[in-house]
Write a protein that holds these residues in place. Structure first.
Motif, PDB file in Angstrom:
ATOM      1  N   PRO A 126       0.798  -1.249   0.000  1.00  0.00           N
ATOM      2  CA  PRO A 126       0.000   0.000   0.000  1.00  0.00           C
ATOM      3  C   PRO A 126       0.818   1.281   0.000  1.00  0.00           C
ATOM      4  CG  PRO A 126      -0.938  -1.592   1.520  1.00  0.00           C
ATOM      5  CD  PRO A 126       0.369  -2.169   1.063  1.00  0.00           C
ATOM      6  N   SER A 127       2.027   1.253   0.502  1.00  0.00           N
ATOM      7  CA  SER A 127       2.839   2.471   0.576  1.00  0.00           C
ATOM      8  C   SER A 127       3.677   2.708  -0.680  1.00  0.00           C
ATOM      9  CB  SER A 127       3.767   2.413   1.794  1.00  0.00           C
ATOM     10  OG  SER A 127       4.649   1.293   1.689  1.00  0.00           O
ATOM     11  N   ASP A 128       3.693   1.780  -1.606  1.00  0.00           N
ATOM     12  CA  ASP A 128       4.515   1.916  -2.807  1.00  0.00           C
ATOM     13  C   ASP A 128       3.951   2.967  -3.754  1.00  0.00           C
ATOM     14  OD1 ASP A 128       6.472   0.031  -2.173  1.00  0.00           O
ATOM     15  OD2 ASP A 128       5.228  -1.636  -2.882  1.00  0.00           O
ATOM     16  N   LYS A 129       4.834   3.545  -4.537  1.00  0.00           N
ATOM     17  CA  LYS A 129       4.464   4.574  -5.505  1.00  0.00           C
ATOM     18  C   LYS A 129       4.562   4.028  -6.932  1.00  0.00           C
ATOM     19  CE  LYS A 129       4.144   7.998  -2.472  1.00  0.00           C
ATOM     20  NZ  LYS A 129       2.933   8.784  -2.236  1.00  0.00           N
ATOM     21  N   ILE A 130       3.712   4.571  -7.801  1.00  0.00           N
ATOM     22  CA  ILE A 130       3.763   4.249  -9.224  1.00  0.00           C
ATOM     23  C   ILE A 130       3.632   5.534 -10.029  1.00  0.00           C
ATOM     24  CG2 ILE A 130       2.720   1.948  -8.959  1.00  0.00           C
ATOM     25  CD1 ILE A 130       0.125   3.358 -10.138  1.00  0.00           C
ATOM     26  N   TYR A 131       3.947   5.439 -11.323  1.00  0.00           N
ATOM     27  CA  TYR A 131       3.576   6.478 -12.272  1.00  0.00           C
ATOM     28  C   TYR A 131       2.220   6.084 -12.850  1.00  0.00           C
ATOM     29  CZ  TYR A 131       8.463   8.066 -12.331  1.00  0.00           C
ATOM     30  OH  TYR A 131       9.712   8.538 -11.993  1.00  0.00           O
ATOM     31  N   LEU A 132       1.248   6.980 -12.758  1.00  0.00           N
ATOM     32  CA  LEU A 132      -0.081   6.726 -13.313  1.00  0.00           C
ATOM     33  C   LEU A 132      -0.315   7.677 -14.488  1.00  0.00           C
ATOM     34  CD1 LEU A 132      -2.903   5.495 -13.383  1.00  0.00           C
ATOM     35  CD2 LEU A 132      -3.571   7.067 -11.544  1.00  0.00           C
ATOM     36  N   LEU A 133      -0.474   7.083 -15.673  1.00  0.00           N
ATOM     37  CA  LEU A 133      -0.752   7.851 -16.882  1.00  0.00           C
ATOM     38  C   LEU A 133      -2.196   7.612 -17.295  1.00  0.00           C
ATOM     39  CD1 LEU A 133       2.395   6.795 -18.968  1.00  0.00           C
ATOM     40  CD2 LEU A 133       2.271   8.445 -17.089  1.00  0.00           C
ATOM     41  N   ARG A 134      -2.916   8.678 -17.566  1.00  0.00           N
ATOM     42  CA  ARG A 134      -4.278   8.574 -18.110  1.00  0.00           C
ATOM     43  C   ARG A 134      -4.239   9.120 -19.526  1.00  0.00           C
ATOM     44  NH1 ARG A 134      -4.932  10.370 -12.768  1.00  0.00           N
ATOM     45  NH2 ARG A 134      -6.119   8.917 -11.439  1.00  0.00           N
ATOM     46  N   ARG A 135      -4.620   8.273 -20.492  1.00  0.00           N
ATOM     47  CA  ARG A 135      -4.458   8.648 -21.893  1.00  0.00           C
ATOM     48  C   ARG A 135      -5.680   8.207 -22.710  1.00  0.00           C
ATOM     49  NH1 ARG A 135       1.134   6.812 -24.140  1.00  0.00           N
ATOM     50  NH2 ARG A 135       0.265   4.744 -23.819  1.00  0.00           N
ATOM     51  N   VAL A 136      -5.844   8.850 -23.852  1.00  0.00           N
ATOM     52  CA  VAL A 136      -6.905   8.488 -24.798  1.00  0.00           C
ATOM     53  C   VAL A 136      -6.259   8.124 -26.117  1.00  0.00           C
ATOM     54  CG1 VAL A 136      -8.971   9.232 -26.038  1.00  0.00           C
ATOM     55  CG2 VAL A 136      -8.570  10.028 -23.717  1.00  0.00           C
ATOM     56  N   ARG A 137      -6.754   7.050 -26.721  1.00  0.00           N
ATOM     57  CA  ARG A 137      -6.250   6.610 -28.018  1.00  0.00           C
ATOM     58  C   ARG A 137      -7.295   6.875 -29.088  1.00  0.00           C
ATOM     59  NH1 ARG A 137      -3.711   0.984 -25.653  1.00  0.00           N
ATOM     60  NH2 ARG A 137      -1.711   1.855 -25.001  1.00  0.00           N
ATOM     61  N   TYR A 138      -6.805   7.368 -30.219  1.00  0.00           N
ATOM     62  CA  TYR A 138      -7.668   7.725 -31.340  1.00  0.00           C
ATOM     63  C   TYR A 138      -7.292   6.896 -32.561  1.00  0.00           C
ATOM     64  CZ  TYR A 138      -8.687  12.032 -28.701  1.00  0.00           C
ATOM     65  OH  TYR A 138      -9.058  12.943 -27.746  1.00  0.00           O
ATOM     66  N   ALA A 139      -8.291   6.491 -33.322  1.00  0.00           N
ATOM     67  CA  ALA A 139      -8.094   5.898 -34.645  1.00  0.00           C
ATOM     68  C   ALA A 139      -8.818   6.779 -35.640  1.00  0.00           C
ATOM     69  CB  ALA A 139      -8.623   4.469 -34.699  1.00  0.00           C
ATOM     70  N   ASP A 140      -8.064   7.363 -36.565  1.00  0.00           N
ATOM     71  CA  ASP A 140      -8.644   8.299 -37.538  1.00  0.00           C
ATOM     72  C   ASP A 140      -9.415   9.409 -36.838  1.00  0.00           C
ATOM     73  OD1 ASP A 140      -7.604   6.687 -39.560  1.00  0.00           O
ATOM     74  OD2 ASP A 140      -9.420   5.479 -39.666  1.00  0.00           O
ATOM     75  N   ASP A 141      -8.822   9.945 -35.764  1.00  0.00           N
ATOM     76  CA  ASP A 141      -9.364  11.072 -34.997  1.00  0.00           C
ATOM     77  C   ASP A 141     -10.656  10.757 -34.245  1.00  0.00           C
ATOM     78  OD1 ASP A 141      -7.392  13.006 -35.288  1.00  0.00           O
ATOM     79  OD2 ASP A 141      -8.171  13.678 -37.214  1.00  0.00           O
ATOM     80  N   ARG A 142     -10.976   9.491 -34.097  1.00  0.00           N
ATOM     81  CA  ARG A 142     -12.112   9.105 -33.266  1.00  0.00           C
ATOM     82  C   ARG A 142     -11.589   8.479 -31.980  1.00  0.00           C
ATOM     83  NH1 ARG A 142     -16.089   4.032 -33.387  1.00  0.00           N
ATOM     84  NH2 ARG A 142     -17.700   4.854 -32.011  1.00  0.00           N
ATOM     85  N   ALA A 143     -11.995   9.011 -30.831  1.00  0.00           N
ATOM     86  CA  ALA A 143     -11.559   8.479 -29.545  1.00  0.00           C
ATOM     87  C   ALA A 143     -12.213   7.123 -29.314  1.00  0.00           C
ATOM     88  CB  ALA A 143     -11.934   9.441 -28.426  1.00  0.00           C
TER      89      ALA A 143
END
Length: 240
Positions: A123-140
């Motif tokens: 529980p005390s460990d740290k992570i890098y959390l990335l929140r991202r969106v992927r698009y195909a032909d400009d559609r999320a």
């Protein structure tokens, strides 16, 4: 014949007619459907009936709603073979699509409870959390949360994260994805994923949870992805 037709609810009749136009190519991928008001006039019906017809088509993946822009014919699904080692950008390129990844946020934080066990952390460990969106032909089409281990990829947050993590790992850390444990099942879009994709909360989705290992068999990161239900199909060849 007329009696049988009259027994079919009007919203299903409208749905079938719109589906026929898509199947016959009168409405093609990316085409915008007439507005709901126009459809009411075309089919001599109410807004509620038209919306039920459109909801039925959306559920099958034939059309999708773009926020404040209207309804559109859904593009062909990307196909994914989870046994193959690839990444989203390469997957799109191989299938003639244009890929784009947009970073929503990136932070170093305490490991979330639901990924503690897969990453073998406390529980005390740290992570890098990335929140991202992927698009195909400009559609999320995909909202993803990448949980990365700082000791494996130090200073990751200083990198340009609007792209492929696979390439970042290779270029800056000499790390490659070698194998993974993947689970996937149907679900509904939660609020954060729906907001990122410009979709309604509760819309059907495919949830992928992927634990990735590097070339030495060590845990590298853990991904949680919500794919629009109409954007992906999974195909696997097996040997007897």
């Amino acid at each position: 014949m007329k009696e049988h037709q009259s027994e079919i609810p009007h919203y299903l009749q409208i749905k079938d007619q719109l589906q026929a136009r898509i199947t016959l190519g009168e409405l093609q991928t990316g085409d915008k459907l007439p507005s709901e008001r126009e459809l009411c006039t075309i089919f001599s019906t109410t807004r509620g009936t038209v919306r039920e017809s459109l909801a039925q088509l959306e559920a099958t993946g034939a059309i999708y709603r773009a926020d404040r822009r209207g309804w559109f014919v859904t593009p062909e699904r990307l196909w994914l073979d989870p046994t193959q080692n690839t990444n989203f950008h390469r997957l799109c390129q191989e299938q003639g699509r244009v890929a784009r990844t947009a970073l929503l946020s990136a932070e170093k934080t305490t490991v979330p409870h639901d990924v503690m066990q897969p990453l073998a952390l406390s529980p005390s460990d740290k992570i890098y959390l990335l929140r991202r969106v992927r698009y195909a032909d400009d559609r999320a089409i995909c909202y993803c949360e990448n949980h990365c281990l700082p000791e494996r990829v130090p200073e990751l947050l200083r990198r340009d994260l609007n792209g492929s993590l696979t390439e970042i790992y290779q270029q800056h850390y000499n790390l490659t994805y070698h194998k993974m444990h993947l689970s996937f099942y149907p679900t509904a879009l939660p609020h954060n994923a729906a907001a990122a994709l410009g979709a309604m909360v509760g819309l059907p989705a495919l949830l992928l949870r992927r634990l990735n290992y590097d070339q030495q068999g060590r845990i590298l990161d853990f991904d949680i992805e919500y794919w629009r239900h109409d954007s992906l199909r999974i195909e696997v060849d097996t040997q007897m």
